[in-house]
Design an enzyme around this catalytic site. Structure first.
Site, PDB file in Angstrom:
ATOM      1  N   GLU A 153     -61.243 -50.641  -3.484  1.00 52.47           N
ATOM      2  CA  GLU A 153     -60.292 -49.485  -3.439  1.00 52.47           C
ATOM      3  C   GLU A 153     -59.990 -49.043  -2.001  1.00 52.47           C
ATOM      4  OE1 GLU A 153     -61.789 -46.332  -6.061  1.00 52.47           O
ATOM      5  OE2 GLU A 153     -60.891 -47.138  -7.729  1.00 52.47           O
ATOM      6  N   GLU A 310     -60.648 -52.354 -13.266  1.00 53.23           N
ATOM      7  CA  GLU A 310     -61.681 -51.146 -13.762  1.00 53.23           C
ATOM      8  C   GLU A 310     -61.077 -50.269 -14.497  1.00 53.23           C
ATOM      9  OE1 GLU A 310     -63.411 -48.908 -10.578  1.00 53.23           O
ATOM     10  OE2 GLU A 310     -63.759 -50.427  -9.146  1.00 53.23           O
TER      11      GLU A 310
HETATM   12  C1  GAL Z   1     -63.664 -46.328  -8.861  1.00 56.98           C
HETATM   13  C2  GAL Z   1     -64.796 -46.988  -8.166  1.00 56.98           C
HETATM   14  C3  GAL Z   1     -66.018 -47.561  -8.773  1.00 56.98           C
HETATM   15  C4  GAL Z   1     -66.394 -46.409  -9.724  1.00 56.98           C
HETATM   16  C5  GAL Z   1     -65.502 -45.776 -10.543  1.00 56.98           C
HETATM   17  C6  GAL Z   1     -65.918 -44.592 -11.320  1.00 56.98           C
HETATM   18  O1  GAL Z   1     -62.854 -45.412  -8.265  1.00 56.98           O
HETATM   19  O2  GAL Z   1     -63.811 -48.084  -7.580  1.00 56.98           O
HETATM   20  O3  GAL Z   1     -66.848 -47.972  -8.062  1.00 56.98           O
HETATM   21  O4  GAL Z   1     -66.973 -45.535  -8.691  1.00 56.98           O
HETATM   22  O5  GAL Z   1     -64.522 -45.486  -9.632  1.00 56.98           O
HETATM   23  O6  GAL Z   1     -64.820 -44.230 -11.958  1.00 56.98           O
END
Ligand code: GAL
Ligand code: ZN
Length: 643
Positions: A153, A310
């Site tokens: 990110e 994710e």
């Molecule tokens: C994302 C991040 C992950 C985790 C996730 C939790 O933004 O890339 O590592 O923190 O959020 O929702």
């Protein structure tokens, strides 16, 4: 150019972020058993493992990771291997404290979180290059590694850095952009408020100020920030490509969750787009923004398959109130991503952590283990995905496009606009939602994208529009396209400067009108529109110079003047909407109809309909079952039928 998408795993990739370093060996052994049970085929590994992989400067320890990678491989699970550069270890910060970024307010960020590196820091960049080299050389021949996941990110949560190194880098960036100081003074309009520069060394980052800071300076700083992070990425990407030319490289974007990177520029540099998306739990109909995030991910990659890298199985842990997903929601969310072009479905994260900042975040294996609904849903989805392999690699056709420009987004949301209600996402969301409810799949486009494939192009809030973009939109209409432009578009050029003459400078000829005065509406104020409905947020004094009026303002400051217009240009039409209409769907309905867009009729507006390749996905977000396309989709359910 390397492969666009990992050749393996064969079907829709399934898995999540895997952090085995947080667990003892017996749990790691159980992990692979459970992964097999769930049908996991790919995991993202080592994202936050810098401190373990390089425990002291220049000393690399891969043994512990080898064991994990070998075990995954032995169990048929492929690896999306990360370069863990999103969190420098304590020894690094101790040795290079000046690598800690400085906020706009002048506060230096401390150690103890993550993403705490200045993107311009030469020591940071050099360390990431060494680490990426060591990792790539170590794993170059390991058959488990199918994808590189560079960093995590970029640009979030802190993108900008105001430290002295960044200021020097900003000056270099400006020198490359403008050549000489005169050109910069001209572009930034520094004659205003006596800001003229006579020496490059006088130029600072647009740091905190008690009043509005030069908007062109801020806009360039936003561009610079995106470019600095991009340089960090390409530095690693080039190393990985040199050592492992057959392994594609990605970095996870946040298409709709974070605006700080110009993702059109970034998308050209990745082999496959990957996206992170998290629902805003308290927002009604948040699944519409999920669809938008997916459409933007697909569009950034030019329609190619992408990866949802994710999303969450249930609640996140960083919102004011973290709501668990409801029955069937995990499946609906995941299949919506697949419907809209994803060839990989991954979650954050595999197993919920017991300690640290994210222990209340959901996971594929929650704190409650396998006796839970989340686990049953995870297993069921893993069992269902192989049947959807037939859409892998398939395209998602769209006849309508929505213009999304990050630079315009940044510019519109700087200080001192005519109304605080002018917001890029407010209008984009409104138009997207109306199209979604009409069951129309959209692509997102840049103002300079090739638009010839679209029957309709919508520009909801295109405040900043350069000459090339304006020409492109005009040519699109001229050659038969239908363009819909909403208010406060084409107002400034790339330097946040108003073109000579009345608004909207860049679009006057295309729209066949000009605007004499803006009349922003008060909070909750509404104005009546002829033919029904009301307008919110905005009203303005439009003069027609070729366009014809379709709807008028019937009350308010512009009563009796045009509110919605249409202008014939060449073989096409350019529509203009001078307010935020309550009946946007009716308005768009007429536009789509006239442009010959194929709109399914008679379906409830809570049924999501998306065609991908040979299949049609029906996602029922309503509270009643729906029968359509020869199948009954239960409330909250998903059906996939031949298209
Ligand atoms: C994302 C991040 C992950 C985790 C996730 C939790 O933004 O890339 O590592 O923190 O959020 O929702
Ligand atoms: Zn810095």
């Amino acid at each position: 150019m390397t492969a666009r998408f990992p050749a393996r795993p064969a079907g829709i990739a399934y898995g999540g972020d895997y952090n085995p370093e947080q667990w003892p060996r017996e749990v790691q052994l159980e992990d692979v058993e459970l992964m097999r049970e769930a049908g996991v085929t790919m995991v993202s590994l080592a994202i936050f493992a810098w401190a373990l992989l390089e425990p002291a400067e220049g000393r690399y320890e891969f043994g512990w990771l080898d064991e994990i990678v070998d075990r995954l491989h032995a169990n048929g699970i492929t690896v999306d291997l990360a370069t863990p550069t999103a969190a420098t270890p304590a020894w690094f910060v101790q040795a290079y404290p000046e690598s800690l970024p400085v906020t706009r307010e002048g506060v230096q960020v401390g150690f103890g979180g993550r993403e705490h590196s200045c993107p311009s820091s030469p020591e940071y960049r050099a360390a990431t290059a060494r680490l990426a080299t060591a990792l790539a050389e170590h794993y170059r021949d390991h058959p488990a590694v199918v994808l590189w996941h560079v960093h995590n990110e970029y640009g979030a949560p802190l993108g900008e850095c105001y430290c002295p190194t960044s200021v020097l880098a900003f000056r270099d960036w400006l020198r490359a952009r403008y050549g000489d100081l005169e050109a910069l003074n001209e572009a930034w309009g520094t004659i205003f408020w006596s800001q003229r520069y006579t020496d490059w060394a006088q130029i600072d980052a647009p740091r905190h100020n008690h009043t509005a800071v030069n908007p062109a300076q801020r806009l360039d700083f936003a561009r610079f920030t995106s470019d600095e992070h991009l340089a960090c990425y390409t530095l690693q990407r080039d190393i990985l490509r040199r050592i492992t030319p057959d392994i594609p490289v990605t970095t996870n974007f946040m298409t709709t969750n974070c605006k700080s990177m110009d993702l059109w520029k970034w998308a050209r540099e990745v082999d496959v787009v990957s996206n992170n998306h998290y629902l805003n739990a308290e927002e009604p109909d948040n699944h519409i923004i999920l669809s938008m995030s997916a459409d933007l991910a697909r569009s950034l990659g030019g329609g190619r398959p992408w990866i949802i890298m994710e999303h969450s199985t249930s609640a996140v842990n960083w919102q004011p109130r973290n709501l668990a997903k409801g029955p069937g929601e995990l499946r609906r969310n995941s299949l919506t991503h697949v419907a809209r072009g994803a060839d990989g479905v991954l979650f954050f994260q595999w197993r919920a952590s017991r300690f640290g900042a994210e222990k209340f975040h959901s996971a594929m294996v929650p704190q409650g283990g396998t006796g839970t609904q989340v686990w049953r849903d995870v297993v069921a989805l893993g069992a269902e995905l192989p049947a959807l392999s037939r859409v892998r690699g398939e395209q998602v056709p769209a006849e309508v496009a929505v213009v999304w420009d990050f630079e315009s987004y940044w510019a519109l949301e700087l200080d001192w606009r005519p109304s605080v209600d002018l917001a890029f996402r407010e209008r984009v969301n409104a138009y997207y939602e109306a199209l979604w409810r009409e069951h129309v799949t959209v692509d997102f486009v840049h103002p300079e994208s090739d638009l010839t494939a679209y029957k309709v192009v919508v520009a909801p809030s295109l405040y900043l529009l350069g000459e090339a973009g304006a020409k492109n939109l005009h040519a699109y209409v001229h050659s038969g396209g239908t363009l819909v432009v909403s208010y406060f578009s084409g107002i400034v050029d790339e330097h946040d400067t108003v073109p000579v003459g009345p608004y909207p400078g860049a679009l006057r000829d295309t729209l066949g009108l000009w605007v004499e005065e803006f009349h922003p509406l008060r909070t909750a104020e509404q104005v009546a529109l002829s033919g029904g409905g009301v307008g919110r947020i905005w009203s303005e004094h439009v003069h027609l110079t070729g366009a014809s009026e379709i709807q008028m303002f019937a009350s308010g400051p512009d009563a009796g003047r045009p509110a919605v217009t249409r202008h014939a240009v060449g073989d096409g039409h350019a529509w203009y909407v001078a307010t935020a209409p309550s009946d946007l769907r009716d308005l768009l309905g007429s536009v789509l109809d006239e442009a010959g867009v194929d709109v399914p009729i008679g379906l409830p507006d809570t049924l999501e309909v998306v065609v991908r390749g040979s299949q049609r996905f029906l996602v029922n977000h309503g509270s009643d079952g729906v029968t359509a396309y020869g199948v009954t989709v239960p409330a909250g359910g998903v059906a996939v039928v031949p298209a």
